[in-house]
Design a protein around this motif. Sequence first.
Motif, mmCIF file in Angstrom:
data_model
loop_
_atom_site.group_PDB
_atom_site.id
_atom_site.type_symbol
_atom_site.label_atom_id
_atom_site.label_comp_id
_atom_site.label_asym_id
_atom_site.label_seq_id
_atom_site.Cartn_x
_atom_site.Cartn_y
_atom_site.Cartn_z
ATOM 1 N N ALA A 177 0.836 -1.283 0.038
ATOM 2 C CA ALA A 177 -0.052 -0.188 -0.067
ATOM 3 C C ALA A 177 1.016 1.221 0.123
ATOM 4 C CB ALA A 177 -0.838 -0.063 1.359
ATOM 5 N N GLY A 178 1.837 1.048 0.487
ATOM 6 C CA GLY A 178 2.843 2.182 0.644
ATOM 7 C C GLY A 178 3.650 2.596 -0.831
ATOM 8 N N PHE A 179 3.993 1.554 -1.565
ATOM 9 C CA PHE A 179 4.389 1.891 -2.796
ATOM 10 C C PHE A 179 3.299 2.630 -3.759
ATOM 11 C CE2 PHE A 179 4.977 -0.376 -7.240
ATOM 12 C CZ PHE A 179 5.636 0.472 -7.680
ATOM 13 N N ALA A 180 1.882 2.268 -3.419
ATOM 14 C CA ALA A 180 0.951 3.096 -4.188
ATOM 15 C C ALA A 180 0.766 4.612 -3.682
ATOM 16 C CB ALA A 180 -0.460 2.555 -3.937
ATOM 17 N N GLN A 181 1.242 4.758 -2.208
ATOM 18 C CA GLN A 181 1.317 6.208 -1.741
ATOM 19 C C GLN A 181 2.411 6.888 -2.488
ATOM 20 O OE1 GLN A 181 -1.160 7.690 -0.282
ATOM 21 N NE2 GLN A 181 -2.565 5.904 0.168
ATOM 22 N N TYR A 182 3.441 6.212 -2.488
ATOM 23 C CA TYR A 182 4.863 6.670 -3.009
ATOM 24 C C TYR A 182 4.585 7.101 -4.644
ATOM 25 C CZ TYR A 182 9.445 7.150 -5.300
ATOM 26 O OH TYR A 182 10.405 7.748 -5.818
ATOM 27 N N GLN A 183 3.886 6.305 -5.272
ATOM 28 C CA GLN A 183 3.537 6.679 -6.476
ATOM 29 C C GLN A 183 2.667 8.062 -6.561
ATOM 30 O OE1 GLN A 183 2.622 3.339 -9.514
ATOM 31 N NE2 GLN A 183 2.728 2.354 -7.509
ATOM 32 N N LYS A 184 1.867 8.068 -5.965
ATOM 33 C CA LYS A 184 0.876 9.241 -5.833
ATOM 34 C C LYS A 184 1.177 10.392 -5.221
ATOM 35 C CE LYS A 184 -3.936 10.481 -4.119
ATOM 36 N NZ LYS A 184 -4.856 10.116 -3.239
ATOM 37 N N ASN A 185 2.027 10.562 -4.139
ATOM 38 C CA ASN A 185 2.489 11.687 -3.536
ATOM 39 C C ASN A 185 3.944 11.982 -3.706
ATOM 40 O OD1 ASN A 185 -0.251 12.155 -2.129
ATOM 41 N ND2 ASN A 185 0.208 10.024 -1.369
ATOM 42 N N CYS A 186 4.970 10.950 -3.879
ATOM 43 C CA CYS A 186 6.017 11.472 -3.917
ATOM 44 C C CYS A 186 6.910 11.553 -5.207
ATOM 45 C CB CYS A 186 7.052 10.407 -3.153
ATOM 46 S SG CYS A 186 6.475 10.248 -1.557
ATOM 47 N N MET A 187 6.632 10.793 -6.090
ATOM 48 C CA MET A 187 7.213 10.273 -7.426
ATOM 49 C C MET A 187 7.069 11.337 -8.497
ATOM 50 S SD MET A 187 6.850 6.929 -9.644
ATOM 51 C CE MET A 187 8.076 6.418 -11.010
ATOM 52 N N ALA A 188 6.363 12.262 -8.092
ATOM 53 C CA ALA A 188 6.372 13.761 -9.203
ATOM 54 C C ALA A 188 7.323 14.522 -8.874
ATOM 55 C CB ALA A 188 4.939 14.351 -8.988
ATOM 56 N N CYS A 189 8.114 14.468 -7.653
ATOM 57 C CA CYS A 189 9.377 15.225 -7.393
ATOM 58 C C CYS A 189 10.596 14.414 -7.053
ATOM 59 C CB CYS A 189 9.095 15.980 -6.119
ATOM 60 S SG CYS A 189 8.053 17.293 -6.442
ATOM 61 N N HIS A 190 10.563 13.033 -6.890
ATOM 62 C CA HIS A 190 11.626 12.395 -6.480
ATOM 63 C C HIS A 190 11.889 11.195 -7.441
ATOM 64 C CE1 HIS A 190 12.115 14.704 -2.775
ATOM 65 N NE2 HIS A 190 10.768 14.691 -2.586
ATOM 66 N N ARG A 191 13.144 10.523 -7.320
ATOM 67 C CA ARG A 191 13.259 9.312 -7.545
ATOM 68 C C ARG A 191 13.758 8.421 -6.503
ATOM 69 N NH1 ARG A 191 16.828 9.640 -13.440
ATOM 70 N NH2 ARG A 191 15.600 11.398 -14.342
ATOM 71 N N LEU A 192 13.962 7.103 -6.776
ATOM 72 C CA LEU A 192 14.219 6.367 -5.754
ATOM 73 C C LEU A 192 15.192 5.116 -6.320
ATOM 74 C CD1 LEU A 192 12.026 5.372 -2.765
ATOM 75 C CD2 LEU A 192 13.320 3.368 -4.021
ATOM 76 N N ASN A 193 15.980 4.699 -5.784
ATOM 77 C CA ASN A 193 17.234 3.881 -6.555
ATOM 78 C C ASN A 193 17.522 4.319 -7.676
ATOM 79 O OD1 ASN A 193 17.287 2.264 -4.266
ATOM 80 N ND2 ASN A 193 15.885 0.753 -4.821
ATOM 81 N N GLY A 194 17.375 5.619 -7.979
ATOM 82 C CA GLY A 194 17.857 6.125 -9.342
ATOM 83 C C GLY A 194 16.488 5.982 -10.290
ATOM 84 N N ALA A 195 15.423 5.309 -9.878
ATOM 85 C CA ALA A 195 14.365 5.145 -10.964
ATOM 86 C C ALA A 195 13.282 6.250 -10.672
ATOM 87 C CB ALA A 195 13.816 3.728 -10.520
ATOM 88 N N GLY A 196 12.948 6.588 -11.919
ATOM 89 C CA GLY A 196 11.590 7.662 -11.968
ATOM 90 C C GLY A 196 12.320 8.584 -13.021
ATOM 91 N N ASP A 197 11.269 9.663 -13.496
ATOM 92 C CA ASP A 197 11.535 10.532 -14.493
ATOM 93 C C ASP A 197 11.628 11.754 -13.905
ATOM 94 O OD1 ASP A 197 11.266 8.882 -16.878
ATOM 95 O OD2 ASP A 197 9.148 8.574 -16.574
ATOM 96 N N ALA A 198 11.315 12.015 -12.239
ATOM 97 C CA ALA A 198 11.369 13.352 -11.957
ATOM 98 C C ALA A 198 12.741 13.954 -11.901
ATOM 99 C CB ALA A 198 10.825 13.248 -10.782
ATOM 100 N N GLN A 199 12.841 15.315 -12.155
ATOM 101 C CA GLN A 199 14.247 16.000 -11.910
ATOM 102 C C GLN A 199 13.917 17.157 -10.967
ATOM 103 O OE1 GLN A 199 15.904 16.750 -15.884
ATOM 104 N NE2 GLN A 199 14.584 15.090 -16.721
ATOM 105 N N PHE A 200 13.416 17.040 -10.075
ATOM 106 C CA PHE A 200 12.950 18.131 -9.189
ATOM 107 C C PHE A 200 13.589 17.968 -7.788
ATOM 108 C CE2 PHE A 200 9.963 20.890 -6.775
ATOM 109 C CZ PHE A 200 9.849 21.783 -7.672
ATOM 110 N N GLY A 201 13.311 16.835 -7.015
ATOM 111 C CA GLY A 201 13.961 16.715 -5.691
ATOM 112 C C GLY A 201 14.962 15.594 -5.792
ATOM 113 N N PRO A 202 15.618 15.257 -4.403
ATOM 114 C CA PRO A 202 16.513 14.310 -4.258
ATOM 115 C C PRO A 202 16.004 13.070 -4.405
ATOM 116 C CG PRO A 202 15.862 15.306 -2.042
ATOM 117 C CD PRO A 202 15.302 16.236 -3.360
#
Length: 267
Positions: A177-202
């Motif tokens: 469930a936390g993975f779903a929350q991460y996608q909704k609330n965090c992924m727009a700004c952050h990457r995790l393990n280098g994965a993601g398209d955001a270029q905004f936050g750490p």
Amino acid sequence: MHNLLIGLLALLPFTALHTAELKLELGDTSRQWSSAQLLAHPQAQTIEISSDVSYKRSMQYRAVPLAALLAGVQPGDHLQLVASDGFAAELSAAPALSQTGSQAWLAIEDPAQPWPPLGNGKPSAGPFYLVWQNPAASQIGPEQWPFQLASIRKLAPVAQRFPQLLPAADASPAVQAGFAQYQKNCMACHRLNGAGDAQFGPDLNIPHSPTEYFSGDFLTRYIRDPQSLRRWPQGKMPGFSVEVLNDKALAELLEYLRHMAKTRAKQ
């Protein structure tokens, strides 16, 4: 000749000289819409947004239903909405296409009637801004209101594009469930393990997870109100209120981050 050219340019409409473009990449089709074209769209209308996420007040916009621009997109598809600053919101296409409940609109800033700035020394939310009427009906959060929008893309779901973000198969329901929350609330700004398209936050796992360097309840407090822990005028992270991210959802998000700290990608 030079003076004649200047005179002719002066006769052109303001919008012809100052227009922005929104790029849509929807699988096999690609199109660029100018602000002038969108303002003249047959479905464009003036709408009222009672509680605008970015302006924190009621706003009126000239807008087009987002569904009108998503030809060929199906409810089961996945969309990514990228802002000019690298913010990259992930969104299921279903609420964007819905004609009931939450309704998604692409607000278009008219260069002849510019929107107000978002704050002192800041630009407006334009030229394009995804806004919602009745957002609570589809649990639309603040991260799904991208402003200064530059492109909309149809992509594979996050789990397919970035397997580095997946928790272990035997992870608890809270972590899933936390993975779903991460996608909704965090992924727009952050990457995790280098994965993601955001270029905004750490990155939230490299070199360390915030669950490792925030002790006690400080991470929870930071997520609720970043400025309460770090008085930083340049800080851009918003606070996530209980109304946006309730205590249960926040606890699930933290469980996911703790879990992923144990599966850090090699640096």
